[in-house]
Design a protein around this motif. Structure first.
Motif, PDB file in Angstrom:
ATOM      1  N   UNK A   1      30.072  38.672  34.193  1.00 27.57           N
ATOM      2  CA  UNK A   1      31.166  37.703  35.573  1.00 27.57           C
ATOM      3  C   UNK A   1      32.902  38.617  35.176  1.00 27.57           C
ATOM      4  N   UNK A   2      33.113  38.079  36.739  1.00 29.89           N
ATOM      5  CA  UNK A   2      34.346  38.216  36.516  1.00 29.89           C
ATOM      6  C   UNK A   2      34.801  37.438  37.541  1.00 29.89           C
ATOM      7  N   UNK A   3      35.944  36.502  37.329  1.00 32.40           N
ATOM      8  CA  UNK A   3      37.064  35.574  38.012  1.00 32.40           C
ATOM      9  C   UNK A   3      36.899  35.990  39.777  1.00 32.40           C
ATOM     10  N   UNK A   4      37.379  35.087  40.496  1.00 30.64           N
ATOM     11  CA  UNK A   4      37.775  35.065  42.079  1.00 30.64           C
ATOM     12  C   UNK A   4      39.099  35.929  41.579  1.00 30.64           C
ATOM     13  N   UNK A   5      39.655  35.203  40.519  1.00 32.40           N
ATOM     14  CA  UNK A   5      41.478  36.708  40.274  1.00 32.40           C
ATOM     15  C   UNK A   5      40.936  37.218  40.005  1.00 32.40           C
ATOM     16  N   UNK A   6      40.495  38.028  39.478  1.00 31.10           N
ATOM     17  CA  UNK A   6      39.971  39.066  38.314  1.00 31.10           C
ATOM     18  C   UNK A   6      39.937  39.838  39.754  1.00 31.10           C
ATOM     19  N   UNK A   7      38.589  39.643  40.491  1.00 30.13           N
ATOM     20  CA  UNK A   7      38.876  40.380  41.635  1.00 30.13           C
ATOM     21  C   UNK A   7      39.495  40.749  42.709  1.00 30.13           C
ATOM     22  N   UNK A   8      40.100  39.723  42.926  1.00 32.65           N
ATOM     23  CA  UNK A   8      41.745  40.095  43.567  1.00 32.65           C
ATOM     24  C   UNK A   8      42.111  40.749  43.162  1.00 32.65           C
ATOM     25  N   UNK A   9      43.173  40.544  42.189  1.00 32.28           N
ATOM     26  CA  UNK A   9      44.084  41.850  40.899  1.00 32.28           C
ATOM     27  C   UNK A   9      43.447  43.545  41.324  1.00 32.28           C
ATOM     28  N   UNK A  10      41.678  43.652  41.305  1.00 30.99           N
ATOM     29  CA  UNK A  10      41.748  44.959  41.156  1.00 30.99           C
ATOM     30  C   UNK A  10      41.740  45.491  42.236  1.00 30.99           C
ATOM     31  N   UNK A  11      41.062  44.710  43.127  1.00 30.75           N
ATOM     32  CA  UNK A  11      41.214  45.177  44.661  1.00 30.75           C
ATOM     33  C   UNK A  11      42.604  44.666  45.349  1.00 30.75           C
ATOM     34  N   UNK A  12      43.731  44.695  45.010  1.00 32.32           N
ATOM     35  CA  UNK A  12      45.305  44.462  45.860  1.00 32.32           C
ATOM     36  C   UNK A  12      44.666  43.409  46.705  1.00 32.32           C
ATOM     37  N   UNK A  13      44.239  42.420  46.418  1.00 29.79           N
ATOM     38  CA  UNK A  13      44.418  41.428  47.660  1.00 29.79           C
ATOM     39  C   UNK A  13      45.310  40.193  47.204  1.00 29.79           C
ATOM     40  N   UNK A  14      45.422  39.706  48.204  1.00 35.57           N
ATOM     41  CA  UNK A  14      46.868  38.555  47.853  1.00 35.57           C
ATOM     42  C   UNK A  14      46.719  37.714  47.642  1.00 35.57           C
ATOM     43  N   UNK A  15      45.617  36.767  47.473  1.00 33.29           N
ATOM     44  CA  UNK A  15      44.927  35.575  47.375  1.00 33.29           C
ATOM     45  C   UNK A  15      43.582  35.860  46.425  1.00 33.29           C
ATOM     46  N   UNK A  16      43.396  35.121  45.534  1.00 33.26           N
ATOM     47  CA  UNK A  16      41.866  34.907  44.766  1.00 33.26           C
ATOM     48  C   UNK A  16      40.985  33.786  46.288  1.00 33.26           C
ATOM     49  N   UNK A  17      41.961  33.644  47.174  1.00 32.35           N
ATOM     50  CA  UNK A  17      41.169  32.972  47.831  1.00 32.35           C
ATOM     51  C   UNK A  17      40.462  33.618  49.171  1.00 32.35           C
ATOM     52  N   UNK A  18      40.627  34.914  49.358  1.00 31.65           N
ATOM     53  CA  UNK A  18      40.206  35.697  49.996  1.00 31.65           C
ATOM     54  C   UNK A  18      39.491  36.702  49.540  1.00 31.65           C
ATOM     55  N   UNK A  19      38.998  36.592  48.015  1.00 27.94           N
ATOM     56  CA  UNK A  19      37.492  36.721  47.929  1.00 27.94           C
ATOM     57  C   UNK A  19      36.849  36.225  48.188  1.00 27.94           C
ATOM     58  N   UNK A  20      36.720  34.598  47.970  1.00 30.38           N
ATOM     59  CA  UNK A  20      35.543  33.578  48.378  1.00 30.38           C
ATOM     60  C   UNK A  20      35.417  33.834  49.767  1.00 30.38           C
ATOM     61  N   UNK A  21      36.261  33.888  50.765  1.00 30.53           N
ATOM     62  CA  UNK A  21      36.151  34.520  52.054  1.00 30.53           C
ATOM     63  C   UNK A  21      35.423  35.393  52.210  1.00 30.53           C
ATOM     64  N   UNK A  22      35.491  36.541  52.038  1.00 33.77           N
ATOM     65  CA  UNK A  22      34.592  37.914  51.506  1.00 33.77           C
ATOM     66  C   UNK A  22      33.157  37.289  51.507  1.00 33.77           C
ATOM     67  N   UNK A  23      33.219  36.519  50.324  1.00 39.01           N
ATOM     68  CA  UNK A  23      31.625  36.844  49.674  1.00 39.01           C
ATOM     69  C   UNK A  23      31.179  36.017  50.965  1.00 39.01           C
ATOM     70  N   UNK A  24      31.715  34.850  51.007  1.00 44.53           N
ATOM     71  CA  UNK A  24      31.030  33.791  52.025  1.00 44.53           C
ATOM     72  C   UNK A  24      30.619  34.405  53.284  1.00 44.53           C
ATOM     73  N   UNK A  25      31.505  35.258  53.624  1.00 38.48           N
ATOM     74  CA  UNK A  25      31.177  36.165  55.265  1.00 38.48           C
ATOM     75  C   UNK A  25      30.313  37.058  55.324  1.00 38.48           C
ATOM     76  N   UNK A  26      30.441  37.391  53.887  1.00 36.51           N
ATOM     77  CA  UNK A  26      30.067  38.966  54.415  1.00 36.51           C
ATOM     78  C   UNK A  26      29.128  39.743  52.606  1.00 36.51           C
ATOM     79  N   UNK A  27      28.845  38.586  51.871  1.00 43.21           N
ATOM     80  CA  UNK A  27      28.679  39.180  50.414  1.00 43.21           C
ATOM     81  C   UNK A  27      26.988  38.340  50.367  1.00 43.21           C
ATOM     82  N   UNK A  28      26.200  39.208  51.222  1.00 48.67           N
ATOM     83  CA  UNK A  28      24.668  38.299  50.368  1.00 48.67           C
ATOM     84  C   UNK A  28      24.422  39.000  50.357  1.00 48.67           C
ATOM     85  N   UNK A  29      24.294  40.308  50.211  1.00 49.15           N
ATOM     86  CA  UNK A  29      23.513  41.627  49.681  1.00 49.15           C
ATOM     87  C   UNK A  29      24.737  42.102  48.395  1.00 49.15           C
TER      88      UNK A  29
END
Length: 96
Positions: A21-49
């Motif tokens: 597993x990874x945390x939203x913060x882990x994903x944000x850091x690895x992807x260069x996202x400014x906030x973990x909330x953005x990771x949640x947004x991507x998963x909510x809108x385009x993460x079904x696959x």
């Protein structure tokens, strides 16, 4: 949102191996996202696959609205939860 950032978030989530597993913060850091909330947004809108169930809060808890399904999917992969929480120290993915 920047399309390249969106795809980086998707790529990082897709890379989380089964049984980890990874945390939203882990994903944000690895992807260069400014906030973990953005990771949640991507998963909510385009993460079904994607293996969205492998992404947890920093506390090891699942999303409130998907907790039962998320923990069941993780249990099927050999990642148990205790009191509704995954032990990050044992199951956290380290891509480095």
């Amino acid at each position: 949102m920047d399309e390249a950032l969106h795809e980086r978030v998707r790529d990082v989530v897709a890379a989380i191996p089964e049984g980890r597993v990874a945390t939203y913060g882990d994903i944000a850091a690895l992807a260069g996202a400014p906030t973990p909330r953005l990771v949640g947004r991507v998963l909510r809108e385009d993460g079904g696959d994607l293996p969205w169930h492998r992404v947890l809060r920093a506390t090891g808890k699942p999303a409130d609205h998907l907790g039962g399904e998320q923990l069941a999917r993780l249990a099927d992969e050999g990642v148990p939860a205790r009191d509704g929480r995954v032990e990050l120290g044992r199951y956290r993915w380290d891509p480095r």
